[in-house]
Enzyme design. Sequence first.
Site, short mmCIF file in Angstrom:
data_model
loop_
_atom_site.label_atom_id
_atom_site.label_comp_id
_atom_site.label_asym_id
_atom_site.label_seq_id
_atom_site.Cartn_x
_atom_site.Cartn_y
_atom_site.Cartn_z
N TYR A 153 1.00 -1.23 -0.09
CA TYR A 153 -0.13 0.07 -0.05
C TYR A 153 0.77 1.25 0.00
O TYR A 153 0.33 2.44 0.21
CB TYR A 153 -0.95 0.00 1.17
CG TYR A 153 -2.34 -0.85 1.07
CD1 TYR A 153 -2.23 -2.10 0.54
CD2 TYR A 153 -3.54 -0.29 1.31
CE1 TYR A 153 -3.39 -2.76 0.17
CE2 TYR A 153 -4.70 -1.05 1.02
CZ TYR A 153 -4.55 -2.18 0.67
OH TYR A 153 -5.83 -2.86 0.37
N LYS A 170 3.75 -15.19 0.18
CA LYS A 170 3.67 -15.79 -1.07
C LYS A 170 5.34 -15.80 -1.37
O LYS A 170 5.77 -15.35 -2.52
CB LYS A 170 2.94 -14.76 -2.06
CG LYS A 170 2.64 -15.65 -3.48
CD LYS A 170 2.16 -16.75 -3.51
CE LYS A 170 2.15 -17.38 -4.73
NZ LYS A 170 1.57 -18.91 -4.89
N ASP A 230 -2.39 -18.29 -1.53
CA ASP A 230 -3.50 -19.34 -2.38
C ASP A 230 -3.95 -20.49 -1.41
O ASP A 230 -5.11 -20.68 -1.29
CB ASP A 230 -2.64 -19.82 -3.35
CG ASP A 230 -1.23 -20.32 -3.26
OD1 ASP A 230 -0.70 -20.12 -2.20
OD2 ASP A 230 -0.87 -20.75 -4.54
N ASP A 287 -6.01 -7.55 3.97
CA ASP A 287 -7.22 -7.22 3.38
C ASP A 287 -7.96 -8.24 2.84
O ASP A 287 -9.15 -8.40 3.26
CB ASP A 287 -6.83 -5.90 2.24
CG ASP A 287 -8.08 -5.39 1.77
OD1 ASP A 287 -8.86 -4.90 2.17
OD2 ASP A 287 -8.05 -5.30 0.46
N ASP A 324 -11.82 -9.93 4.14
CA ASP A 324 -13.13 -10.21 3.61
C ASP A 324 -13.50 -11.68 3.68
O ASP A 324 -14.77 -12.01 3.73
CB ASP A 324 -13.18 -9.78 2.18
CG ASP A 324 -13.62 -8.34 2.04
OD1 ASP A 324 -13.40 -7.28 2.82
OD2 ASP A 324 -14.30 -8.12 0.97
C1 IPM Z 1 -10.43 -2.07 3.96
C2 IPM Z 1 -10.56 -1.45 2.76
C3 IPM Z 1 -9.23 -0.41 2.09
C4 IPM Z 1 -7.98 -1.12 1.98
C5 IPM Z 1 -9.93 0.19 0.85
C6 IPM Z 1 -11.11 1.10 1.31
C7 IPM Z 1 -8.58 1.24 0.48
O1 IPM Z 1 -10.75 -2.43 1.82
O2 IPM Z 1 -10.05 -1.25 4.79
O3 IPM Z 1 -10.47 -3.29 4.11
O4 IPM Z 1 -7.93 -1.96 1.11
O5 IPM Z 1 -7.55 -1.15 3.14
MN MN Z 2 -10.87 -4.58 2.55
#
Ligand code: IPM
Ligand code: MN
Length: 351
Positions: free
Chosen positions: A136, A186, A219, A243, A247
Amino acid sequence: MRTHRIALYPGDGIGTEVLDATVMVLDAALAQAGGASLSYERFDWGMAHYDAHGRVAPDDFLETLRGFDAIFLGAVGWPARLPDHVTLAPLIRLRQAFDLYACVRPARTFPGVPHPLRSDQPIDVVVVRENSEGEYVDNGGFVGAGTPPEVAVQTAVHTRRGVERILRFSFELARTRRRRLTMITKSNAQRYAYVLWDRVLGELAPAYPDVATDKLHIDAATLELVRRPHTFDVIVGSNLFGDILSDLTGGVTGSLGLNPSANLNPERTAPSLFEPVHGSAPDIAGRGIANPTGAILSGAMMLEWLGETDTAASIRAAVERALASGPVTPDVGGTASGLEFAQSVVAHLAR
Ligand code: IPM
Ligand code: MN
Ligand code: NAD
């Protein structure tokens, strides 16, 4: 009476909805406990600010936020109206400028909440995401922009100091839990960055003999988090991998709307930032149906960080009872609005 000064950054889409629900629950819980309160200042940055001023946040937004005890963010982004890399820049900037290097993202199953996996073994994991560098870092450029031979270069930066401090943080966190740490890389394909992660883990592990350590490539980790998520305790990875995995842990535990996060500056040299893991969800925004659980639990993490440990625990318990008894929001199988669910959490606080 202790008063903690909180900057509210509702953002876009469902960000405002889940933030309002959270403020209601935090205030009710603190009033019931007595002894502490929150004072808020609200900053309507994001698309609303962009429409009025041509930028999503004022140039001095970092200085504005620096004096607060903590920052609470709803969610940012509205890709149909403005490219995400513009709307989201202040959030990434905040994490880096305030050295919020430890992003802590717990995910668990809750009694009564359906999840998509066949196994009924409870899941209780924490993704620790390196939040200040890695993939990032704003480091790259275009050559020949818009031309057929265009080249884009983006270089991740992983420092020994950065890797070491997030691994130490994760080992210490594992010591407060089930003492298992899984590092995600990775390093079979990326021969420098993640090989550094491997080396640093190898150097630190002997100092934590009480923590069982293992490694997975990203992976394989996505496969194993679907196949045997209940076996994971603390998972640590780089900015991008953390990140992605957070999710996924949201998905396997039932809904991304359930998952909180804390962006911590462990040395407390700047305010830490608390926000749900999910985004602004334009697909459901404005309908009042967003699940505020992730935001409310982020609020509990904020109270804990501010030393209001008992109130944080009472909020977590009330959320559990509210999820188990209903009514709940559509993402977890109900028909309630986010506000109705938050009111139910408040009602459960008193029990
Ligand atoms: C998160 C989001 C952010 C990230 C985006 C909005 C930049 O996906 O906080 O998980 O990738 O860090
Ligand atoms: Mn995210
Ligand atoms: P998202 O997390 O907003 O939504 C993904 C899916 O999950 C959608 O179907 C959404 O309806 C659902 N969902 C998310 N939160 C929910 C909740 N609380 N209750 C019920 N359902 C929920 O991800 P996206 O759609 O890929 O991104 C939308 C925008 O948000 C983009 O601009 C993205 O960049 C941004 N984003 C911001 C943050 C943040 O502010 N920290 C995090 C992730 C994405």
